[in-house]
Design a protein around this motif. Sequence first.
Motif, PDB file in Angstrom:
ATOM      1  N   GLU A 233      11.127  29.596  54.190  1.00  0.00           N
ATOM      2  CA  GLU A 233      11.823  29.938  52.955  1.00  0.00           C
ATOM      3  C   GLU A 233      12.595  31.248  53.089  1.00  0.00           C
ATOM      4  N   HIS A 251      23.843  32.567  41.443  1.00  0.00           N
ATOM      5  CA  HIS A 251      23.211  31.286  41.120  1.00  0.00           C
ATOM      6  C   HIS A 251      23.251  30.335  42.320  1.00  0.00           C
ATOM      7  N   LYS A 254      20.366  31.381  44.680  1.00  0.00           N
ATOM      8  CA  LYS A 254      19.089  30.861  44.169  1.00  0.00           C
ATOM      9  C   LYS A 254      18.970  29.362  44.419  1.00  0.00           C
ATOM     10  N   ARG A 255      20.065  28.661  44.224  1.00  0.00           N
ATOM     11  CA  ARG A 255      20.072  27.208  44.428  1.00  0.00           C
ATOM     12  C   ARG A 255      19.764  26.854  45.884  1.00  0.00           C
ATOM     13  N   LYS A 257      18.242  28.772  48.176  1.00  0.00           N
ATOM     14  CA  LYS A 257      16.873  29.166  48.540  1.00  0.00           C
ATOM     15  C   LYS A 257      15.857  28.163  48.024  1.00  0.00           C
ATOM     16  N   LYS A 258      16.106  27.648  46.825  1.00  0.00           N
ATOM     17  CA  LYS A 258      15.227  26.615  46.269  1.00  0.00           C
ATOM     18  C   LYS A 258      15.300  25.351  47.118  1.00  0.00           C
ATOM     19  N   ARG A 260      15.964  25.194  50.241  1.00  0.00           N
ATOM     20  CA  ARG A 260      15.277  25.462  51.512  1.00  0.00           C
ATOM     21  C   ARG A 260      13.774  25.242  51.370  1.00  0.00           C
ATOM     22  N   ARG A 261      13.227  25.615  50.187  1.00  0.00           N
ATOM     23  CA  ARG A 261      11.806  25.403  49.931  1.00  0.00           C
ATOM     24  C   ARG A 261      11.484  23.919  49.788  1.00  0.00           C
ATOM     25  N   GLU A 262      12.401  23.188  49.160  1.00  0.00           N
ATOM     26  CA  GLU A 262      12.128  21.794  48.836  1.00  0.00           C
ATOM     27  C   GLU A 262      12.553  20.810  49.925  1.00  0.00           C
ATOM     28  N   GLU A 268      22.415  20.542  50.160  1.00  0.00           N
ATOM     29  CA  GLU A 268      22.908  21.502  49.170  1.00  0.00           C
ATOM     30  C   GLU A 268      23.996  22.396  49.751  1.00  0.00           C
TER      31      GLU A 268
END
Length: 283
Positions: A233, A251, A254-255, A257-258, A260-262, A268
Amino acid sequence: MVKPLTFKGEKPKKRKHRETDHDHHDRVKSEQKEQSATAAAAAEEDETPDDQSWVSADVPSDINGPIIFVLPSSPPTCLACDANGKVFASELENMIDGDPRTAEPHDVRQVWVATRVAGSESISFKGHHGRYLSCDKYGILSATAPAISHFESFLVVQSPDTPGMFSFQTHGGDSETFLAIKEGQGSSKTTGGAAVEIRGDATSISFESTMRVRMQARFKPKVKASKESKARERISRRELEAAVGRRLEDHEVKRLKKARREGNFHEEVLDVRVKGKHDKFAS
């Protein structure tokens, strides 16, 4: 030097800065410095006190790295050895409200390093002095072996009745004997209570041959997997902008990075790239 023509009311156009070799060198150096700082932060996090905490092994495959054998004695003791390789029961002092499920070592002699024996399902246990726990054909334990052989291998058998409890079959599982304790009538200076004898000649699995294993949290597979996920992450804004090829809005950072976690990071990135091109043409 001839300057370009300008007209009244026209805003002066800013000249694009052409990146020189020197500028490129400075940018690369800055990126490397930021990546090093990220790696250093990750390494520092790996060395936090939380990583040194102790948890209970749940299944045989958890058992790895520094461990303690919590013996089924009263008061609670653990398997230990001295510098000469003598194996004995050592009383546990670090527990919450006397609960052996919270036990942690207070003496290096209580700690063993568990390692899988190559080519088998058994495990070896190395003591603090660099020698291995061994059980001879008579069931006598010692920790004087400098290398792993048939006698230094133990097969971990999970208790079918009690989660997180194990029995240790001697000689890599080839022998029908197990590690077990026997509490005597006398007293022991080591345990402060009844004398506890540990042998490897129990012929069946019973309460006396069933033990708990406490281990360092950072070696537990689930914990390691969680750390690796967190490491994936970690990504800087600069790295995200390099992947997309332009500067990003908050934004968008943040999108990504999210994502990358998911686990849908690349999709994306592509979407953000396409959106960036549309915005460029729209303007």
